[in-house]
Design a protein around this motif. Structure first.
Motif, short mmCIF file in Angstrom:
data_model
loop_
_atom_site.label_atom_id
_atom_site.label_comp_id
_atom_site.label_asym_id
_atom_site.label_seq_id
_atom_site.Cartn_x
_atom_site.Cartn_y
_atom_site.Cartn_z
N LYS A 56 10.18 60.88 66.79
CA LYS A 56 11.35 60.15 66.18
C LYS A 56 10.99 58.71 66.32
N ILE A 57 11.54 58.07 64.93
CA ILE A 57 11.35 56.82 64.88
C ILE A 57 12.15 55.71 65.80
N LYS A 58 11.50 54.81 66.64
CA LYS A 58 12.40 53.78 67.32
C LYS A 58 11.65 52.78 67.23
N PHE A 59 12.11 51.52 67.91
CA PHE A 59 11.59 50.25 68.39
C PHE A 59 10.00 50.54 68.72
N GLY A 60 9.24 49.65 67.87
CA GLY A 60 7.70 49.85 67.93
C GLY A 60 6.97 50.74 67.20
N ALA A 61 7.70 51.69 66.57
CA ALA A 61 6.92 52.50 65.78
C ALA A 61 6.11 52.14 64.69
N THR A 62 5.00 52.71 64.39
CA THR A 62 4.35 52.24 62.91
C THR A 62 4.79 53.48 62.10
N VAL A 63 5.54 53.16 61.15
CA VAL A 63 5.74 54.42 60.05
C VAL A 63 5.11 54.20 58.79
N LYS A 64 4.82 55.42 58.42
CA LYS A 64 4.22 55.61 56.95
C LYS A 64 5.23 56.11 56.13
N LEU A 65 5.35 55.25 55.12
CA LEU A 65 6.53 55.91 53.94
C LEU A 65 5.78 55.99 52.69
N VAL A 66 6.45 56.98 51.98
CA VAL A 66 6.05 57.07 50.50
C VAL A 66 7.25 56.80 49.74
N ASP A 67 7.44 55.90 48.81
CA ASP A 67 8.53 55.71 47.70
C ASP A 67 8.46 57.10 46.89
N GLU A 68 9.58 57.59 47.10
CA GLU A 68 9.88 58.78 46.16
C GLU A 68 9.93 58.63 44.55
N ASP A 69 10.00 57.43 44.17
CA ASP A 69 10.12 56.93 42.64
C ASP A 69 8.60 56.65 42.18
N THR A 70 7.95 56.05 43.01
CA THR A 70 6.59 55.33 42.70
C THR A 70 5.44 56.00 43.17
N GLU A 71 5.57 56.83 44.38
CA GLU A 71 4.80 57.50 45.11
C GLU A 71 3.65 56.48 45.77
N GLU A 72 4.27 55.41 45.90
CA GLU A 72 3.61 54.27 46.48
C GLU A 72 3.70 54.48 48.04
N LYS A 122 16.75 52.34 47.17
CA LYS A 122 15.22 53.07 47.48
C LYS A 122 15.37 54.45 48.22
N SER A 123 14.48 55.15 48.03
CA SER A 123 14.43 56.57 48.61
C SER A 123 12.91 56.71 48.98
N TYR A 124 12.71 57.08 50.35
CA TYR A 124 11.64 56.89 51.06
C TYR A 124 11.51 58.15 51.85
N GLU A 125 10.24 58.95 51.66
CA GLU A 125 9.84 60.11 52.58
C GLU A 125 8.94 59.46 53.77
N VAL A 126 9.38 59.89 54.85
CA VAL A 126 8.65 59.67 56.25
C VAL A 126 7.38 60.46 56.14
N VAL A 127 6.11 59.98 56.07
CA VAL A 127 5.18 60.85 56.13
C VAL A 127 4.12 60.48 57.51
#
Length: 158
Positions: free
Chosen positions: A84-100, A147-152
């Motif tokens: 689960k995401i908390k302080f210190g986490a490195t999070v990779k996200l994908v923008d659901e609109d642009t796939e960036e 903005k909508s992001y998916e946590v990957v």
């Protein structure tokens, strides 16, 4: 006084800036004031006024740094783990609109720098991410709209 969470790296950067401002900048400004005083009439001496303004700015920042350091709650992110995401986490996200793909680390406010991928734990995106995990979708309201992001990816330890 509220504690200010920050990483070990962020705390070290604050300490380094404080030392620099106290040991280097302060001495440089004192020298500039002395040189400007030697030029004579202080009422119309632009160099003197500029040096005094620099001194005021530097001393204000020294007080701000001392306050942040005194209130720091240093968290060693290399000792954190979990899904689960908390302080210190490195999070990779994908923008659901642009796939960036975007990667952010959640850090304390004093060390935040979005261009370097460091987002403040108090920012809208960080608040939306807290408690989420891989596969979750988050909605974030940004100045440019929603903005909508998916946590990957969620990673700790660096």
């Amino acid at each position: 006084m509220d504690k200010v969470p920050m990483t070990v790296r962020g705390f070290a950067a604050l300490e380094a800036e404080l030392r620099h401002r106290q040991q280097v900048e302060r001495q440089r400004i004192i020298q500039a004031i002395a040189e400007a005083r030697a030029l004579g009439d202080l009422s119309e001496n632009a160099e003197y006024h500029a040096a005094k303004e620099a001194q005021s700015h530097n001393e204000g920042r020294v007080m701000e740094l001392e306050s942040m350091i005194a209130r720091a709650e240093v968290i060693d992110v290399t000792k954190l783990s979990g899904t689960k995401i908390k302080f210190g986490a490195t999070v990779k996200l994908v923008d659901e609109d642009t796939e960036e793909e975007k990667t952010y680390q959640l850090v304390g406010e004093p060390e935040a720098d979005v261009r370097s991928g460091l987002v403040s734990i108090t920012s809208p995106i960080a608040r939306a991410l807290i408690g989420k995990g891989v596969g979750d979708t988050v909605e974030v309201t940004t100045p440019g709209g929603g903005k909508s992001y998916e946590v990957v990816g969620v990673q700790y330890g660096g």
